[in-house]
Design an enzyme around this catalytic site. Structure first.
Site, PDB file in Angstrom:
ATOM      1  N   MET A  47       0.632  -1.145  -0.077  1.00  0.00           N
ATOM      2  CA  MET A  47      -0.347   0.108  -0.083  1.00  0.00           C
ATOM      3  C   MET A  47       0.529   0.767   0.136  1.00  0.00           C
ATOM      4  SD  MET A  47      -2.707  -0.712   2.378  1.00  0.00           S
ATOM      5  CE  MET A  47      -2.439  -0.613   3.948  1.00  0.00           C
ATOM      6  N   GLU A  72      11.933   0.091   4.749  1.00  0.00           N
ATOM      7  CA  GLU A  72      12.721  -1.174   4.946  1.00  0.00           C
ATOM      8  C   GLU A  72      11.907  -2.344   5.577  1.00  0.00           C
ATOM      9  OE1 GLU A  72      16.220  -1.558   4.637  1.00  0.00           O
ATOM     10  OE2 GLU A  72      16.265   0.129   4.383  1.00  0.00           O
ATOM     11  N   HIS A 101       8.996  -2.378   3.115  1.00  0.00           N
ATOM     12  CA  HIS A 101       9.109  -3.212   2.275  1.00  0.00           C
ATOM     13  C   HIS A 101      10.142  -3.277   1.257  1.00  0.00           C
ATOM     14  CE1 HIS A 101       5.520  -0.426   2.870  1.00  0.00           C
ATOM     15  NE2 HIS A 101       4.530  -1.252   2.913  1.00  0.00           N
ATOM     16  N   GLY A 122       5.409  -9.954   4.085  1.00  0.00           N
ATOM     17  CA  GLY A 122       5.934  -9.433   4.884  1.00  0.00           C
ATOM     18  C   GLY A 122       5.383 -10.506   6.383  1.00  0.00           C
ATOM     19  N   LYS A 151       5.487 -10.159   9.059  1.00  0.00           N
ATOM     20  CA  LYS A 151       4.857  -8.983   9.918  1.00  0.00           C
ATOM     21  C   LYS A 151       3.168  -9.122   9.845  1.00  0.00           C
ATOM     22  CE  LYS A 151       3.451  -4.452  11.539  1.00  0.00           C
ATOM     23  NZ  LYS A 151       2.771  -3.493  10.505  1.00  0.00           N
ATOM     24  N   ASP A 152       2.621  -9.299   9.091  1.00  0.00           N
ATOM     25  CA  ASP A 152       1.327  -9.557   9.159  1.00  0.00           C
ATOM     26  C   ASP A 152       1.140 -11.204   8.633  1.00  0.00           C
ATOM     27  OD1 ASP A 152       0.073  -6.640   8.084  1.00  0.00           O
ATOM     28  OD2 ASP A 152       2.475  -6.908   7.567  1.00  0.00           O
ATOM     29  N   VAL A 195      10.641  -6.950   9.730  1.00  0.00           N
ATOM     30  CA  VAL A 195      12.404  -6.081  10.127  1.00  0.00           C
ATOM     31  C   VAL A 195      11.254  -4.611  10.779  1.00  0.00           C
ATOM     32  CG1 VAL A 195      13.328  -4.460   8.527  1.00  0.00           C
ATOM     33  CG2 VAL A 195      12.731  -5.797   7.828  1.00  0.00           C
ATOM     34  N   MET A 231       8.611  -2.225  11.588  1.00  0.00           N
ATOM     35  CA  MET A 231       7.908  -1.116  10.601  1.00  0.00           C
ATOM     36  C   MET A 231       7.051  -1.299  10.371  1.00  0.00           C
ATOM     37  SD  MET A 231      11.416  -0.088   8.957  1.00  0.00           S
ATOM     38  CE  MET A 231      13.294   0.564   9.755  1.00  0.00           C
ATOM     39  N   SER A 237       3.960   1.331   8.448  1.00  0.00           N
ATOM     40  CA  SER A 237       3.969   3.090   7.538  1.00  0.00           C
ATOM     41  C   SER A 237       2.426   3.667   8.182  1.00  0.00           C
ATOM     42  CB  SER A 237       2.968   2.727   6.059  1.00  0.00           C
ATOM     43  OG  SER A 237       3.178   2.046   5.585  1.00  0.00           O
TER      44      SER A 237
HETATM   45  P1  AMP Z   1       1.263  -2.576   3.394  1.00  0.00           P
HETATM   46  O1  AMP Z   1       2.007  -1.291   2.302  1.00  0.00           O
HETATM   47  O2  AMP Z   1       1.623  -2.163   4.685  1.00  0.00           O
HETATM   48  O3  AMP Z   1       0.541  -3.021   2.955  1.00  0.00           O
HETATM   49  O4  AMP Z   1       2.923  -4.120   3.530  1.00  0.00           O
HETATM   50  C1  AMP Z   1       3.123  -4.303   2.407  1.00  0.00           C
HETATM   51  C2  AMP Z   1       3.786  -5.870   2.521  1.00  0.00           C
HETATM   52  O5  AMP Z   1       5.308  -5.623   3.224  1.00  0.00           O
HETATM   53  C3  AMP Z   1       2.830  -6.437   3.438  1.00  0.00           C
HETATM   54  O6  AMP Z   1       3.267  -8.202   2.833  1.00  0.00           O
HETATM   55  C4  AMP Z   1       3.814  -6.532   4.563  1.00  0.00           C
HETATM   56  O7  AMP Z   1       3.848  -7.428   5.641  1.00  0.00           O
HETATM   57  C5  AMP Z   1       5.016  -6.177   4.122  1.00  0.00           C
HETATM   58  N1  AMP Z   1       5.578  -5.550   5.261  1.00  0.00           N
HETATM   59  C6  AMP Z   1       5.298  -4.081   6.446  1.00  0.00           C
HETATM   60  N2  AMP Z   1       6.217  -3.844   6.804  1.00  0.00           N
HETATM   61  C7  AMP Z   1       6.794  -5.171   7.388  1.00  0.00           C
HETATM   62  C8  AMP Z   1       8.192  -5.070   8.263  1.00  0.00           C
HETATM   63  N3  AMP Z   1       7.815  -4.293   9.504  1.00  0.00           N
HETATM   64  N4  AMP Z   1       8.895  -6.121   7.857  1.00  0.00           N
HETATM   65  C9  AMP Z   1       8.813  -7.063   6.965  1.00  0.00           C
HETATM   66  N5  AMP Z   1       7.393  -6.669   5.928  1.00  0.00           N
HETATM   67  C10 AMP Z   1       6.277  -6.034   6.124  1.00  0.00           C
END
Ligand code: AMP
Length: 301
Positions: free
Chosen positions: A30, A35, A37, A147, A149-150, A176, A184, A186
């Protein structure tokens, strides 16, 4: 780097590349890169000929009263960061491009979506799986990087791909973390200095869980209590703190095999999530807390 905001253009580029015998790595996001991403883009870059990163703030995965309107965006910074990571195609579709008609078809993964984040966000994962299924359909056969993380999202997407025989290898990458352990996100951009300090309570709670398990604790209730006690010392009240079997997110009473400890907490305007996984075999415990980076939110976004 090529920019695409039309579905047809992205599909054509991916088909061409595969037609020439090359592979495609996909990183759905999104935007508002940090880091976490970038680590996914690096993993895709290391293994594939064409790296596609998508930025789409997907209205379908936001519930009523959530932060769809205020979700942080910075396309100029994201473009520079993606370019620096060697991304080949940056796909930034508009909402009408992705959903030209009101959506009447959605993808629902039962069971896995019901607890944890699904309890407070009952429509969230249907939004995620619907948009990810569309991206998989547009990009075609590929490996897609997500990630850990999710963690629940990764489990749900993996199950969707398996159940629907989608020609996509779903790859999970480490969490990360900032230099002080905060995962990390957003959404960390929403935090005031005080709230950012308090956010450390999530990681502190997870570290406490790992410590008690390393000291021999195997009772899920007591591990949970350890997480909560440590987080409370930081002024964090969880929306949930759960101990689950990592493979299928089933609740467990005793820790054995691969185990997930997952937490979510509201901190100011942000709803933060985090987790740790542990591999437990008898007395042996191997903890995966992810990777700590020296980059800060400010300097990477
Ligand atoms: P988002 O933009 O938040 O939808 O995240 C996009 C992708 O980045 C998803 O696969 C998340 O799991 C991954 N992501 C977000 N934050 C982290 C993080 N801190 N460490 C690893 N992957 C992450």
């Amino acid at each position: 780097m090529i920019f695409a905001d039309r579905i047809a253009d992205l599909r054509e580029r991916c088909d061409e590349v595969r037609g020439a015998g090359h592979t495609v790595g996909l990183v759905p996001t999104m935007g508002f890169f940090h880091e976490g991403h970038l680590s996914l883009m690096r993993a895709a870059r290391a293994h594939h000929d064409l790296v596609v990163t998508t930025i789409f703030v997907n209205p379908l995965q936001f519930g009523e009263g959530e932060d769809l309107e205020s979700y942080p965006r910075d396309l100029a910074a994201d473009t520079a960061a993606a370019e620096a990571e060697g991304v080949d195609v940056l796909f930034t579709p508009s909402v009408p491009e992705m959903y030209p008609e009101p959506t009447v078809t959605t993808v629902h993964v039962a069971g896995l979506t019901e607890g944890l984040c699904g309890a407070a966000r009952p429509t969230h994962f249907d939004g995620v799986t619907t948009v990810v299924a569309k991206l998989f359909s547009i990009v075609g056969p590929c490996a897609a990087y997500f990630g850990r993380k999710d963690f629940q999202q990764l489990a749900v997407v993996r199950r969707m791909a398996a159940d629907l025989d989608l020609p996509v290898e779903v790859v999970g990458c480490p969490v990360v973390r900032e230099h002080d352990g905060v995962a990390m996100s957003s959404r960390n951009a929403y935090l005031s200095a005080d709230e950012r300090e308090r956010a450390r309570g999530l990681f502190a709670g997870l570290r406490a869980a790992a410590a008690v398990v390393e000291n021999g604790e195997r009772d899920a209730g007591r591990v949970r209590a350890a997480v909560q006690a440590e987080a409370e010392r930081h002024g964090v009240r969880f929306e949930y703190a759960e101990v689950r079997r990592a493979a299928d997110l089933a609740p467990i009473a005793a820790l054995d095999g691969e185990v997930l400890v997952a937490v979510a907490a509201p901190i100011g305007q942000a709803r933060l999530i985090d987790n740790v996984t542990m591999q437990i075999a008898g007395d042996e415990v191997s903890v995966d807390l992810g990777v700590i980076t020296l980059a800060t939110q400010e300097s990477s976004s």
